[in-house]
Design a protein around this motif. Structure first.
Motif, PDB file in Angstrom:
ATOM      1  N   THR A   6     -68.260   2.677 -24.892  1.00 44.86           N
ATOM      2  CA  THR A   6     -69.182   1.553 -24.858  1.00 44.86           C
ATOM      3  C   THR A   6     -69.387   1.032 -23.457  1.00 44.86           C
ATOM      4  O   THR A   6     -70.369   0.348 -23.189  1.00 44.86           O
ATOM      5  N   ALA A   7     -68.467   1.322 -22.552  1.00 44.92           N
ATOM      6  CA  ALA A   7     -68.599   0.843 -21.176  1.00 44.92           C
ATOM      7  C   ALA A   7     -69.424   1.802 -20.332  1.00 44.92           C
ATOM      8  O   ALA A   7     -69.603   1.587 -19.146  1.00 44.92           O
ATOM      9  N   GLY A   8     -69.934   2.869 -20.955  1.00 46.37           N
ATOM     10  CA  GLY A   8     -70.774   3.805 -20.216  1.00 46.37           C
ATOM     11  C   GLY A   8     -69.991   4.778 -19.378  1.00 46.37           C
ATOM     12  O   GLY A   8     -70.437   5.174 -18.303  1.00 46.37           O
ATOM     13  N   ALA A   9     -68.799   5.224 -19.862  1.00 48.29           N
ATOM     14  CA  ALA A   9     -67.970   6.166 -19.110  1.00 48.29           C
ATOM     15  C   ALA A   9     -68.351   7.594 -19.453  1.00 48.29           C
ATOM     16  O   ALA A   9     -68.544   7.926 -20.622  1.00 48.29           O
ATOM     17  N   VAL A  10     -68.476   8.435 -18.449  1.00 50.84           N
ATOM     18  CA  VAL A  10     -68.779   9.854 -18.617  1.00 50.84           C
ATOM     19  C   VAL A  10     -67.781  10.646 -17.791  1.00 50.84           C
ATOM     20  O   VAL A  10     -67.504  10.302 -16.643  1.00 50.84           O
ATOM     21  N   ARG A  11     -67.233  11.715 -18.381  1.00 50.49           N
ATOM     22  CA  ARG A  11     -66.221  12.513 -17.691  1.00 50.49           C
ATOM     23  C   ARG A  11     -66.773  13.882 -17.316  1.00 50.49           C
ATOM     24  O   ARG A  11     -67.531  14.481 -18.069  1.00 50.49           O
ATOM     25  N   TYR A  12     -66.352  14.345 -16.132  1.00 48.64           N
ATOM     26  CA  TYR A  12     -66.726  15.666 -15.630  1.00 48.64           C
ATOM     27  C   TYR A  12     -65.472  16.415 -15.191  1.00 48.64           C
ATOM     28  O   TYR A  12     -64.517  15.804 -14.687  1.00 48.64           O
ATOM     29  N   ARG A  13     -65.510  17.716 -15.354  1.00 52.79           N
ATOM     30  CA  ARG A  13     -64.516  18.563 -14.711  1.00 52.79           C
ATOM     31  C   ARG A  13     -65.082  18.980 -13.355  1.00 52.79           C
ATOM     32  O   ARG A  13     -66.241  19.404 -13.269  1.00 52.79           O
ATOM     33  N   VAL A  14     -64.284  18.879 -12.293  1.00 50.96           N
ATOM     34  CA  VAL A  14     -64.745  19.177 -10.932  1.00 50.96           C
ATOM     35  C   VAL A  14     -64.023  20.417 -10.423  1.00 50.96           C
ATOM     36  O   VAL A  14     -62.795  20.504 -10.482  1.00 50.96           O
ATOM     37  N   THR A  15     -64.772  21.374  -9.933  1.00 49.16           N
ATOM     38  CA  THR A  15     -64.204  22.592  -9.356  1.00 49.16           C
ATOM     39  C   THR A  15     -64.514  22.632  -7.860  1.00 49.16           C
ATOM     40  O   THR A  15     -65.643  22.375  -7.460  1.00 49.16           O
ATOM     41  N   GLY A  16     -63.493  22.951  -7.060  1.00 50.26           N
ATOM     42  CA  GLY A  16     -63.704  23.092  -5.618  1.00 50.26           C
ATOM     43  C   GLY A  16     -62.937  22.108  -4.772  1.00 50.26           C
ATOM     44  O   GLY A  16     -62.942  22.206  -3.548  1.00 50.26           O
ATOM     45  N   MET A  17     -62.227  21.147  -5.384  1.00 50.26           N
ATOM     46  CA  MET A  17     -61.442  20.182  -4.601  1.00 50.26           C
ATOM     47  C   MET A  17     -60.143  20.833  -4.148  1.00 50.26           C
ATOM     48  O   MET A  17     -59.511  21.574  -4.908  1.00 50.26           O
ATOM     49  N   ASP A  18     -59.728  20.543  -2.908  1.00 52.37           N
ATOM     50  CA  ASP A  18     -58.449  21.064  -2.442  1.00 52.37           C
ATOM     51  C   ASP A  18     -57.579  20.000  -1.780  1.00 52.37           C
ATOM     52  O   ASP A  18     -56.508  20.325  -1.265  1.00 52.37           O
ATOM     53  N   CYS A  19     -58.005  18.745  -1.785  1.00 51.44           N
ATOM     54  CA  CYS A  19     -57.188  17.689  -1.187  1.00 51.44           C
ATOM     55  C   CYS A  19     -57.712  16.329  -1.638  1.00 51.44           C
ATOM     56  O   CYS A  19     -58.789  16.230  -2.227  1.00 51.44           O
ATOM     57  N   SER A  20     -56.937  15.280  -1.342  1.00 51.15           N
ATOM     58  CA  SER A  20     -57.346  13.938  -1.737  1.00 51.15           C
ATOM     59  C   SER A  20     -58.593  13.482  -0.984  1.00 51.15           C
ATOM     60  O   SER A  20     -59.343  12.636  -1.468  1.00 51.15           O
ATOM     61  N   ALA A  21     -58.831  14.044   0.206  1.00 44.55           N
ATOM     62  CA  ALA A  21     -60.038  13.699   0.951  1.00 44.55           C
ATOM     63  C   ALA A  21     -61.289  14.162   0.202  1.00 44.55           C
ATOM     64  O   ALA A  21     -62.335  13.495   0.238  1.00 44.55           O
ATOM     65  N   CYS A  22     -61.185  15.306  -0.496  1.00 45.94           N
ATOM     66  CA  CYS A  22     -62.308  15.781  -1.306  1.00 45.94           C
ATOM     67  C   CYS A  22     -62.609  14.774  -2.409  1.00 45.94           C
ATOM     68  O   CYS A  22     -63.770  14.456  -2.682  1.00 45.94           O
ATOM     69  N   ALA A  23     -61.561  14.289  -3.083  1.00 42.84           N
ATOM     70  CA  ALA A  23     -61.743  13.320  -4.159  1.00 42.84           C
ATOM     71  C   ALA A  23     -62.410  12.049  -3.643  1.00 42.84           C
ATOM     72  O   ALA A  23     -63.321  11.503  -4.276  1.00 42.84           O
ATOM     73  N   ALA A  24     -61.961  11.575  -2.484  1.00 42.56           N
ATOM     74  CA  ALA A  24     -62.538  10.356  -1.904  1.00 42.56           C
ATOM     75  C   ALA A  24     -64.002  10.563  -1.548  1.00 42.56           C
ATOM     76  O   ALA A  24     -64.839   9.661  -1.743  1.00 42.56           O
ATOM     77  N   LYS A  25     -64.351  11.746  -1.048  1.00 51.16           N
ATOM     78  CA  LYS A  25     -65.744  12.042  -0.679  1.00 51.16           C
ATOM     79  C   LYS A  25     -66.643  12.039  -1.912  1.00 51.16           C
ATOM     80  O   LYS A  25     -67.758  11.498  -1.889  1.00 51.16           O
ATOM     81  N   ILE A  26     -66.143  12.627  -3.006  1.00 49.80           N
ATOM     82  CA  ILE A  26     -66.929  12.678  -4.244  1.00 49.80           C
ATOM     83  C   ILE A  26     -67.137  11.274  -4.805  1.00 49.80           C
ATOM     84  O   ILE A  26     -68.232  10.908  -5.239  1.00 49.80           O
ATOM     85  N   GLU A  27     -66.076  10.465  -4.800  1.00 50.64           N
ATOM     86  CA  GLU A  27     -66.180   9.087  -5.289  1.00 50.64           C
ATOM     87  C   GLU A  27     -67.220   8.306  -4.493  1.00 50.64           C
ATOM     88  O   GLU A  27     -68.070   7.605  -5.067  1.00 50.64           O
ATOM     89  N   ALA A  28     -67.163   8.425  -3.164  1.00 48.05           N
ATOM     90  CA  ALA A  28     -68.091   7.678  -2.310  1.00 48.05           C
ATOM     91  C   ALA A  28     -69.535   8.114  -2.558  1.00 48.05           C
ATOM     92  O   ALA A  28     -70.450   7.277  -2.614  1.00 48.05           O
ATOM     93  N   THR A  29     -69.749   9.413  -2.732  1.00 44.61           N
ATOM     94  CA  THR A  29     -71.097   9.927  -2.978  1.00 44.61           C
ATOM     95  C   THR A  29     -71.647   9.425  -4.312  1.00 44.61           C
ATOM     96  O   THR A  29     -72.805   9.011  -4.408  1.00 44.61           O
ATOM     97  N   ALA A  30     -70.814   9.450  -5.351  1.00 40.15           N
ATOM     98  CA  ALA A  30     -71.258   9.000  -6.673  1.00 40.15           C
ATOM     99  C   ALA A  30     -71.598   7.514  -6.667  1.00 40.15           C
ATOM    100  O   ALA A  30     -72.584   7.085  -7.280  1.00 40.15           O
ATOM    101  N   ARG A  31     -70.817   6.717  -5.965  1.00 38.96           N
ATOM    102  CA  ARG A  31     -71.026   5.270  -5.962  1.00 38.96           C
ATOM    103  C   ARG A  31     -72.292   4.858  -5.221  1.00 38.96           C
ATOM    104  O   ARG A  31     -72.783   3.743  -5.399  1.00 38.96           O
ATOM    105  N   LEU A  32     -72.819   5.773  -4.389  1.00 37.42           N
ATOM    106  CA  LEU A  32     -74.060   5.467  -3.672  1.00 37.42           C
ATOM    107  C   LEU A  32     -75.287   5.588  -4.569  1.00 37.42           C
ATOM    108  O   LEU A  32     -76.364   5.094  -4.219  1.00 37.42           O
TER     109      LEU A  32
END
Length: 290
Positions: A6-32
């Motif tokens: 109900t809160a509008g949550a959608v889950r994805y499986r992500v392929t290609g990450m190799d470090c926490s910096a990758c996760a942070a980059k994806i989060e920042a891109t999505a939030r834009l």
């Protein structure tokens, strides 16, 4: 049907990450992207959770933006939470073979560099070896656990994060001991190991290159390789400074910096794994029955 609430949550499986910096980059891109209220990426489970304001309206733009960075996305269906086999169509056999090669390159050279670090008496080489081993471990986890449930992936990641954290602390302790002993490392062997590591990083990038599509994705492959190569270049510079100054301090400083960055990634894996375990159906009986 896409996994939503109900809160509008959608889950994805992500392929290609190799470090926490990758996760942070994806989060920042999505939030834009307009309409996205929040984005959380777990390096442990290789999943992203989006919370949106307008249902699925902004999802196509989010997907284009993140895939433009060089990552692969696949929505997670509600059936996966019921124990059914997940959709793995986004992971082709050729891509899995390429990932296996990357795992062997990273983990294999990490072991070689650990041995070389002891032979050279270099703490920065040992720390750089952790980066190789860490990349290999994360890629291996993402590869073998792609069909597992959330709880199983989180438990595996938690063990991996703890193990890698212990290795990172070990390097810092050994570096502190070396500060007291003040033993000068073998600069020539340091430089050789770091240069070979640079070649290994380029080889890993070349293996994955055919599986990235579009100019943005090609640039992303080289960005990953460039980020991993920073540690190798730092060790080469440290080796030159050791030979020039005839002191072990450049080696020790680089070792501390690399080990600290590595520990940061290790802590991120442990944090994400704990969060994933708290959300997994097996860890929440009431959620499992819902």
């Amino acid at each position: 049907m896409t996994k939503t609430d109900t809160a509008g949550a959608v889950r994805y499986r992500v392929t290609g990450m190799d470090c926490s910096a990758c996760a942070a980059k994806i989060e920042a891109t999505a939030r834009l992207v307009a309409g996205v209220r929040d984005a959380k990426v777990s390096i442990a489970s290789q999943e992203m959770t989006l919370r949106t304001e307008n249902g699925t309206a902004p999802l196509p733009e989010v997907e284009r933006s993140i895939m433009g960075l060089g990552y692969r996305l696949a929505r997670i269906d509600a059936d996966e939470d019921d124990g059914k086999v997940p959709d793995l169509s986004h992971v082709s056999p050729a891509y899995k073979r390429a990932l296996w090669i990357v795992v062997v390159l990273n983990a294999g050279y990490g072991v070689i560099e650990i041995v070389g670090g002891f032979l050279a008496g270099s703490q920065s080489v040992k720390a750089d070896a952790l980066d190789f081993i860490g990349d290999g471990v994360i890629s291996f986890l993402g590869l073998i656990a792609v069909g597992w449930g959330l709880a199983a992936r989180a438990k595996a990641a938690l063990l991996q994060g703890i193990f890698l954290g212990i290795l990172g602390v070990g390097v810092l302790v050994a570096t502190a001991y070396r500060v007291v002993v003040q033993h000068e490392p073998e600069a020539q062997l340091m430089g050789i190991l770091a240069l070979v590591g640079l070649v290994v990083n380029v080889m890993a990038a070349l293996v994955l290159l055919p599986h990235r599509h579009g100019d943005a994705n090609v640039r992303a492959v080289w960005l990953f390789s460039r980020n991993d190569a920073i540690g190798n270049v730092a060790v080469v510079i440290a080796a030159l400074l050791v030979a020039w100054t005839q002191t072990p301090w450049p080696d020790l400083v680089v070792a501390v910096v690399i080990a600290a960055l590595f520990l940061q990634s290790s802590f991120a894996i442990i944090r994400d794994a704990r969060n994933d375990l708290s959300k997994a159906p097996s860890a929440n009986p009431q959620q499992s029955k819902a």
